[in-house]
Write a protein that holds these residues in place. Structure first.
Motif, PDB file in Angstrom:
ATOM      1  N   ALA A  23      21.678  56.227  37.504  1.00 54.82           N
ATOM      2  CA  ALA A  23      22.225  55.012  38.121  1.00 54.82           C
ATOM      3  C   ALA A  23      23.691  55.215  38.456  1.00 54.82           C
ATOM      4  N   LEU A  24      24.069  54.768  39.645  1.00 57.53           N
ATOM      5  CA  LEU A  24      25.483  54.693  40.014  1.00 57.53           C
ATOM      6  C   LEU A  24      25.966  53.290  39.694  1.00 57.53           C
ATOM      7  N   LEU A  25      26.991  53.184  38.863  1.00 54.87           N
ATOM      8  CA  LEU A  25      27.449  51.873  38.410  1.00 54.87           C
ATOM      9  C   LEU A  25      28.968  51.811  38.482  1.00 54.87           C
ATOM     10  N   ARG A  65      15.475  60.339  40.709  1.00 52.14           N
ATOM     11  CA  ARG A  65      15.817  59.194  41.542  1.00 52.14           C
ATOM     12  C   ARG A  65      17.253  58.767  41.250  1.00 52.14           C
ATOM     13  N   LEU A  66      17.991  58.436  42.300  1.00 47.14           N
ATOM     14  CA  LEU A  66      19.349  57.919  42.171  1.00 47.14           C
ATOM     15  C   LEU A  66      19.356  56.485  42.678  1.00 47.14           C
ATOM     16  N   ILE A  67      19.877  55.567  41.871  1.00 43.71           N
ATOM     17  CA  ILE A  67      19.909  54.145  42.219  1.00 43.71           C
ATOM     18  C   ILE A  67      21.355  53.688  42.304  1.00 43.71           C
ATOM     19  N   ASP A  68      21.698  53.087  43.430  1.00 38.32           N
ATOM     20  CA  ASP A  68      23.038  52.517  43.625  1.00 38.32           C
ATOM     21  C   ASP A  68      22.990  51.062  43.181  1.00 38.32           C
ATOM     22  N   ALA A  69      23.413  50.795  41.947  1.00 44.17           N
ATOM     23  CA  ALA A  69      23.356  49.440  41.395  1.00 44.17           C
ATOM     24  C   ALA A  69      24.388  48.543  42.074  1.00 44.17           C
ATOM     25  N   PRO A  70      24.176  47.228  42.067  1.00 43.99           N
ATOM     26  CA  PRO A  70      25.172  46.316  42.653  1.00 43.99           C
ATOM     27  C   PRO A  70      26.513  46.447  41.943  1.00 43.99           C
ATOM     28  N   GLY A  71      27.588  46.219  42.686  1.00 49.38           N
ATOM     29  CA  GLY A  71      28.917  46.264  42.092  1.00 49.38           C
ATOM     30  C   GLY A  71      29.102  45.162  41.057  1.00 49.38           C
ATOM     31  N   THR A  72      29.601  45.525  39.894  1.00 56.00           N
ATOM     32  CA  THR A  72      29.756  44.556  38.809  1.00 56.00           C
ATOM     33  C   THR A  72      30.856  45.020  37.870  1.00 56.00           C
ATOM     34  N   ARG A  86      22.181  45.289  34.937  1.00 52.83           N
ATOM     35  CA  ARG A  86      21.693  45.428  33.559  1.00 52.83           C
ATOM     36  C   ARG A  86      20.315  46.085  33.548  1.00 52.83           C
ATOM     37  N   GLU A  87      19.405  45.627  34.428  1.00 52.23           N
ATOM     38  CA  GLU A  87      18.061  46.205  34.467  1.00 52.23           C
ATOM     39  C   GLU A  87      18.104  47.666  34.903  1.00 52.23           C
ATOM     40  N   VAL A  88      18.952  47.973  35.901  1.00 52.42           N
ATOM     41  CA  VAL A  88      19.076  49.350  36.375  1.00 52.42           C
ATOM     42  C   VAL A  88      19.560  50.257  35.251  1.00 52.42           C
ATOM     43  N   VAL A  89      20.577  49.819  34.523  1.00 50.22           N
ATOM     44  CA  VAL A  89      21.154  50.640  33.454  1.00 50.22           C
ATOM     45  C   VAL A  89      20.154  50.842  32.320  1.00 50.22           C
ATOM     46  N   LEU A  90      19.462  49.785  31.910  1.00 53.52           N
ATOM     47  CA  LEU A  90      18.521  49.905  30.792  1.00 53.52           C
ATOM     48  C   LEU A  90      17.334  50.788  31.135  1.00 53.52           C
ATOM     49  N   ASP A  91      17.011  50.918  32.438  1.00 54.63           N
ATOM     50  CA  ASP A  91      15.890  51.765  32.850  1.00 54.63           C
ATOM     51  C   ASP A  91      16.317  53.191  33.184  1.00 54.63           C
ATOM     52  N   ALA A  92      17.636  53.453  33.228  1.00 53.48           N
ATOM     53  CA  ALA A  92      18.132  54.759  33.673  1.00 53.48           C
ATOM     54  C   ALA A  92      18.201  55.750  32.513  1.00 53.48           C
ATOM     55  N   ASP A  93      18.100  57.031  32.849  1.00 52.04           N
ATOM     56  CA  ASP A  93      18.281  58.097  31.866  1.00 52.04           C
ATOM     57  C   ASP A  93      19.748  58.472  31.719  1.00 52.04           C
TER      58      ASP A  93
END
Length: 632
Positions: A23-25, A65-72, A86-93
């Motif tokens: 995840a990109l956060l 997979r790379l996910i660009d999470a919403p800016g927060t 939060r969901e992206v981070v909890l599901d990411a490795d």
């Protein structure tokens, strides 16, 4: 013995692993999307998370997979963006935490939250070019040592450091222990991950709901779980640690003022910023509402009508007989009202597609340059009078090009309540460019007094309805809280990639919807339903003091708004009748395609209320206006 006792095993080694989700956060406007485009170097997909209108881009990456999470600014559930992050981070490795090198004090709060949660992390220290331009520097090694995770300096817009970052993702890690663990014993006995334990201490509602469900507590309970309220204490401690980290990183040098800073002063000063904002809005409308929505669309529709339509009609005639048992199928495919393969294709390709591309190009430039949040700030006071904030100015501008596209753009509004108000106002009182061009042509022939009367009525309705919705809808609209990133030159490659990805995502949603709408309307037309509607509208047209043929104009407006405006040109009306007719067709329900998008974006109940409300307001205001100008 109580307490949260998460698994203390070290994070899994990511090297060589396949199927890994990264995840990109990072905070908004930190260069995250530009970095995403550099890392994936390919096609991304856009998806909405369940229960939200927040989008996240995803793409294949290093076998995973790379996910660009919403800016927060944090991981919690206080907004839709935070919920999705939060969901992206909890599901990411693993997480690539993008940090603005010029704003460590702000951005490292999220970094420390990730480390407290035990999320394997590598920090991308972005915008190093701006830091160097300010004659400042960061001790990157000291920062990495203080955080306990890899730190890679990057400049996303030109690719600096991207390959090193790609190589260091396998080294993502998190400290085995952080100070937040001192409060774990304050929690009841729970079976929860380290990340969930931290979120529980911070009062995250979705995590609270989970631990209250049966079977979560080690003793089999859960419904009666009471949790401590330590959010403020934890946030203060985390802020202290951020300050210590920044001190250890030894940021040195003083930032000097630049040309961009002086331009920023002009943009944010009400005296100079307001005319500049109006100029910017005018340029956006000139591009979307005039150059694209009228000139380019007229050209493309003419080309399609001259070449594509005759060809597809001949193909359908050869394959599906116009008479006999297949006659209904032939009619649905190529009728002149909303044929699936004729008018619908002409609308999608000739009207909507160029508008969508133009809209996403403009938004991409405004986002990457830092102008969009400044435009929102300058228009915030005016928009707040109708229950919105400054971010809603973009859908209103886009609505002057295409209301269907504008409904999609309401996703940038801050809350569900604001999206509802913006959608209602768009559907009611914002004429699309195709309709507006005909309206202005008719008014020009009448003179400036009639033009001023039309504009006054529409603006009055817009303001009154906005105020009523603001005061009657439950809840409160969010005030404008936005980060003002530094002004910078947009990266053309990044803007084009985002435009391509977003356009593909929009078409994936819109094409099935428009196809279903075309089949429904064509079927209704085939069985004579539209003609019967015209007959049923005659009592309403009488209330307006207009000829009975105006009912046909109204029905045309149900299909496409510009059809209704064009239909007025076929009627011999007096100036007063023209004014009343123009006001009614402007306030009348959105076209069927816009209504379909409204139902998709909001919900069926809201769509029906807007549809019925538009009928009531259009004919109610039209009747009052007819009485004022002497038609009744």
């Amino acid at each position: 013995m109580g307490g949260c006792h998460p698994d203390r095993s070290d994070p899994a080694d990511l090297a060589g692993e396949s199927g890994v989700t990264v995840a990109l956060l990072g905070p908004p406007n930190v260069g995250k999307s530009a970095l995403f485009n550099r890392l994936v170097d390919g096609t991304a997909e856009v998806s909405n998370y369940p229960g939200t209108t927040v989008q996240a881009d995803a793409a294949p990456f290093e076998g995973g997979r790379l996910i660009d999470a919403p800016g927060t600014y944090g991981i919690s559930s206080f907004s839709e963006e935070e919920r999705v992050a939060r969901e992206v981070v909890l599901d990411a490795d693993a997480v690539v935490n993008v940090v603005d090198a010029t704003r460590l004090e702000r951005d490292l709060f999220l970094t420390h939250q990730l480390l407290d949660m035990g999320i394997p992390t590598v920090v991308a220290l972005n915008r190093m070019d701006e830091l160097r331009g300010d004659d400042r520097e960061i001790d990157v090694d000291a920062l990495a040592a203080e955080l306990g995770v890899p730190v890679v300096p990057t400049v996303a817009i030109d690719g600096e450091g991207v390959e090193e970052l790609r190589a260091r993702i396998d080294d993502a890690t998190a400290p085995a222990h952080t100070p937040i663990e001192q409060w774990f014993e304050d929690l009841p006995e729970l079976s929860a991950s380290r990340a969930e334990c931290v979120l529980l201490l911070e009062g995250d509602e979705p995590t609270l709901d989970r631990v209250r469900s049966p079977g979560v507590r080690a003793d089999g309970g859960g419904a009666d779980v009471d949790l401590p309220s330590l959010r403020d204490t934890i946030y203060r401690d985390r802020r202290r640690r951020v300050d210590e980290t920044v001190e250890q990183a030894r940021v040195v040098g003083e930032r000097s003022r630049t040309t961009a800073d002086r331009l920023d002063d002009l943009l944010l000063s009400p005296r100079t910023g307001t005319p500049l904002a109006l100029l910017g809005i005018g340029l956006v409308y000139l591009l979307i509402g005039d150059l694209v929505a009228q000139r380019l669309v007229d050209f493309l529709e003419a080309v399609i009508a001259a070449h594509y339509t005759p060809w597809i009609v001949s193909v359908v005639d050869a394959m599906v007989p116009a008479q006999g048992v297949l006659e209904p199928v032939h009619f649905v495919l190529v009728n002149d009202t909303l044929g699936l393969l004729t008018v619908t294709v002409r609308y999608l390709v000739g009207v909507l597609l160029p508008l969508v591309i133009a809209f996403y190009l403009v938004i991409g430039v405004l986002e990457d340059s830092g102008l969009l949040p400044r435009l929102a700030v300058l228009t915030d006071r005016g928009m707040s009078r109708v229950g919105l904030n400054g971010r809603a100015v973009i859908p209103m501008i886009v609505g002057l090009g295409c209301v269907t596209m504008a409904v999609i753009s309401t996703r940038i509004a801050g809350s569900k309540r604001e999206r509802l108000i913006a959608t209602a106002l768009l559907g009611l009182a914002v004429p699309c460019s195709a309709q507006l061009g005909i309206i202005l042509g008719l008014l020009a022939a009448l003179g400036p007094v009639w033009w001023l009367a039309y504009l006054s009525v529409i603006l009055l309705v817009f303001g009154v309805v906005g105020v009523v919705l603001d005061r009657t809808l439950p809840g409160e609209s969010q005030g404008l809280v936005t980060e003002l990133p530094r002004l910078r030159q947009p990266d053309p490659a990044s803007v084009l990639r985002k435009t391509r990805t977003r356009t593909r995502g929009f078409l994936a949603e819109a094409v099935p919807l428009f196809a279903a709408t075309a089949v429904l309307v064509s079927g209704l037309d085939y069985v004579g339903g539209l003609a019967r509607i015209v007959g049923g509208l005659r009592p309403l047209t009488a209330l307006l003091g207009l000829p009975a043929d105006f009912g046909r104009v109204v029905v045309l407006g149900l299909v496409r708004r510009d059809f209704a405006a064009a239909g007025l040109t076929d009627l011999a009306l007096s100036p007063a009748e023209t004014l009343v007719g123009l006001v009614v067709i402007t306030l009348f329900v959105p076209c069927v395609l816009s209504m379909g998008m409204i139902v998709t974006e909001r919900d069926l109940r809201s769509g029906l209320l807007m549809w019925v409300g538009s009928w009531v307001i259009a004919f109610g205001v039209g009747g009052l206006l007819a009485a004022v100008v002497g038609l009744l």
